[in-house]
Structure formats: C-alpha cells, structure tokens
Design a protein around this motif. Structure first.
Motif, PDB file in Angstrom:
ATOM      1  N   SER A 134      -6.198  -2.346  -4.395  1.00 26.76           N
ATOM      2  CA  SER A 134      -5.092  -1.405  -4.622  1.00 26.76           C
ATOM      3  C   SER A 134      -4.669  -0.724  -3.325  1.00 26.76           C
ATOM      4  O   SER A 134      -3.551  -0.233  -3.217  1.00 26.76           O
ATOM      5  N   LEU A 135      -5.559  -0.702  -2.347  1.00 30.95           N
ATOM      6  CA  LEU A 135      -5.258  -0.119  -1.041  1.00 30.95           C
ATOM      7  C   LEU A 135      -4.714  -1.159  -0.060  1.00 30.95           C
ATOM      8  O   LEU A 135      -4.542  -0.878   1.116  1.00 30.95           O
ATOM      9  N   GLY A 136      -4.451  -2.364  -0.555  1.00 32.57           N
ATOM     10  CA  GLY A 136      -3.809  -3.388   0.259  1.00 32.57           C
ATOM     11  C   GLY A 136      -4.739  -4.374   0.926  1.00 32.57           C
ATOM     12  O   GLY A 136      -4.299  -5.184   1.738  1.00 32.57           O
ATOM     13  N   THR A 191     -11.858   3.560   5.432  1.00 37.36           N
ATOM     14  CA  THR A 191     -10.973   4.057   6.491  1.00 37.36           C
ATOM     15  C   THR A 191     -11.004   3.101   7.677  1.00 37.36           C
ATOM     16  O   THR A 191      -9.958   2.727   8.211  1.00 37.36           O
ATOM     17  N   LYS A 192     -12.192   2.686   8.077  1.00 36.66           N
ATOM     18  CA  LYS A 192     -12.321   1.758   9.204  1.00 36.66           C
ATOM     19  C   LYS A 192     -11.637   0.421   8.890  1.00 36.66           C
ATOM     20  O   LYS A 192     -10.917  -0.118   9.733  1.00 36.66           O
ATOM     21  N   PHE A 193     -11.849  -0.098   7.688  1.00 36.24           N
ATOM     22  CA  PHE A 193     -11.205  -1.360   7.311  1.00 36.24           C
ATOM     23  C   PHE A 193      -9.686  -1.253   7.432  1.00 36.24           C
ATOM     24  O   PHE A 193      -9.030  -2.152   7.954  1.00 36.24           O
ATOM     25  N   HIS A 238      -6.269  -7.626   5.970  1.00 38.51           N
ATOM     26  CA  HIS A 238      -4.823  -7.408   5.897  1.00 38.51           C
ATOM     27  C   HIS A 238      -4.164  -8.587   5.181  1.00 38.51           C
ATOM     28  O   HIS A 238      -4.565  -9.734   5.384  1.00 38.51           O
ATOM     29  N   PRO A 239      -3.167  -8.321   4.345  1.00 37.54           N
ATOM     30  CA  PRO A 239      -2.514  -9.429   3.630  1.00 37.54           C
ATOM     31  C   PRO A 239      -1.826 -10.402   4.591  1.00 37.54           C
ATOM     32  O   PRO A 239      -1.434 -10.030   5.691  1.00 37.54           O
ATOM     33  N   ALA A 240      -1.689 -11.604   4.144  1.00 38.49           N
ATOM     34  CA  ALA A 240      -1.008 -12.627   4.934  1.00 38.49           C
ATOM     35  C   ALA A 240       0.468 -12.281   5.079  1.00 38.49           C
ATOM     36  O   ALA A 240       1.056 -11.619   4.219  1.00 38.49           O
ATOM     37  N   SER A 241       1.062 -12.752   6.147  1.00 41.60           N
ATOM     38  CA  SER A 241       2.491 -12.530   6.368  1.00 41.60           C
ATOM     39  C   SER A 241       3.296 -13.371   5.376  1.00 41.60           C
ATOM     40  O   SER A 241       2.784 -14.331   4.786  1.00 41.60           O
ATOM     41  N   SER A 242       4.558 -13.039   5.231  1.00 45.54           N
ATOM     42  CA  SER A 242       5.417 -13.807   4.328  1.00 45.54           C
ATOM     43  C   SER A 242       5.520 -15.262   4.789  1.00 45.54           C
ATOM     44  O   SER A 242       5.568 -16.171   3.966  1.00 45.54           O
ATOM     45  N   ASN A 243       5.524 -15.491   6.102  1.00 40.05           N
ATOM     46  CA  ASN A 243       5.584 -16.867   6.611  1.00 40.05           C
ATOM     47  C   ASN A 243       4.345 -17.662   6.225  1.00 40.05           C
ATOM     48  O   ASN A 243       4.442 -18.823   5.829  1.00 40.05           O
ATOM     49  N   LYS A 244       3.171 -17.041   6.335  1.00 42.67           N
ATOM     50  CA  LYS A 244       1.929 -17.734   5.962  1.00 42.67           C
ATOM     51  C   LYS A 244       1.909 -18.036   4.471  1.00 42.67           C
ATOM     52  O   LYS A 244       1.499 -19.117   4.054  1.00 42.67           O
TER      53      LYS A 244
END
Length: 157
Positions: A40-42, A76-78, A85-91
């Motif tokens: 939920s935090l991405g 917080t560190k993560f 981190h989520p993948a980019s739209s291109n990936k």
C-alpha cells in the motif's frame, strides 16, 4: 540528525498505513499484514523478499506480530532508498509485449492467466481475479495492455 520535512511526512504516511491494521491500538500488527502495508506504500516486492523482511521484523516477545517501532525505521529506509520501487511504464509495457507474440496489442484473459499462473512467482486465484477485474476491457473482453499500463502508472502518481 535533523529529520527533513520530506522524511517526516513519509514517516506519517507509514504510521497511518500501519495504524489501519493496528485494530487494538497497541502499535503492533499481525505479521501477515506487513506485505499488504508495504504494498500500500508503493513497494513491489516478491514473496521471497517479504519473507526475508518478516524474519527481521517479527517481535521476539510476541511471535506473529510486528511492532511499529521496528517497522517504521526499516520502511522509511526502504522508501528513501527507493527499494522495491515499482517498474517504469516502459518496463511494464515491454513485459506485456513479450507475452503478445502476434503483436495484436492485447492479450486474452486465458493468455494472461496462463502466463501469470504457470511460471516464476505465480499469481494466486484471488490475485488473478483482482487483476482481471481491473485489466479486462468490458467491450472486447481482452486486456489492452497499453491502456492497462497507463492506468497502473496513473494510479501510482
């Protein structure tokens, strides 16, 4: 060490997400909720990554639970390090295009279900149903993956 306004706001967001699952107000949550809180935090993490994190987070005095004081600095560190981190739209688009051997611009429900439940870290039936409910175009019954990726990325903004 002085905490930045950004970091302070980030920690408030983490605490708010954690408190949603802290039903008793004890600053602890059931360990089974940590993956949901992190996502939920991405954070986009694998089950293997999650299991490694849970080993570090589980409260030694209360097995099966995680306390906020342990969770907050790690999360917080993560987030600051953009770990998981989520993948980019291109990936994401490239991943869908790999499945679309005929270059149709869409996948059928059967194709996507096959690809996501057969190899690697497989989707559960519930996860597959949830994804399909959001991804399938109601008119065609197909997954127009360019539109779906655009929808996913706009949700994360």
């Amino acid at each position: 060490m002085v905490q930045s306004s950004f970091e302070s706001d980030l920690q408030k967001k983490i605490v708010n997400a954690f408190e949603i699952f802290d039903q008793d107000g004890t600053r602890t949550v059931d360990i089974r909720e940590i993956g949901t809180i992190m996502r939920s935090l991405g954070c986009c993490l694998s089950e293997a990554d999650l299991q490694d994190i849970l080993v570090e987070l589980e409260d030694e005095d209360s097995p099966g639970y995680v306390n906020l004081e342990t969770f907050l600095p790690m999360m917080t560190k993560f987030l600051l390090d953009q770990r998981f981190h989520p993948a980019s739209s291109n990936k994401l688009l490239q991943a869908f295009q790999m499945f679309d051997a005929d270059k149709k611009g869409y996948l059928t429900q059967a194709e996507l279900t096959h690809f996501l439940t057969q190899d690697g870290e497989c989707f559960t039936q519930d996860e597959m149903e949830e994804m399909l409910s959001a991804a399938v175009d109601p008119q065609s019954g197909h997954i127009n993956y360019k539109e779906y990726v655009s929808h996913l990325v706009s949700e994360n903004l």
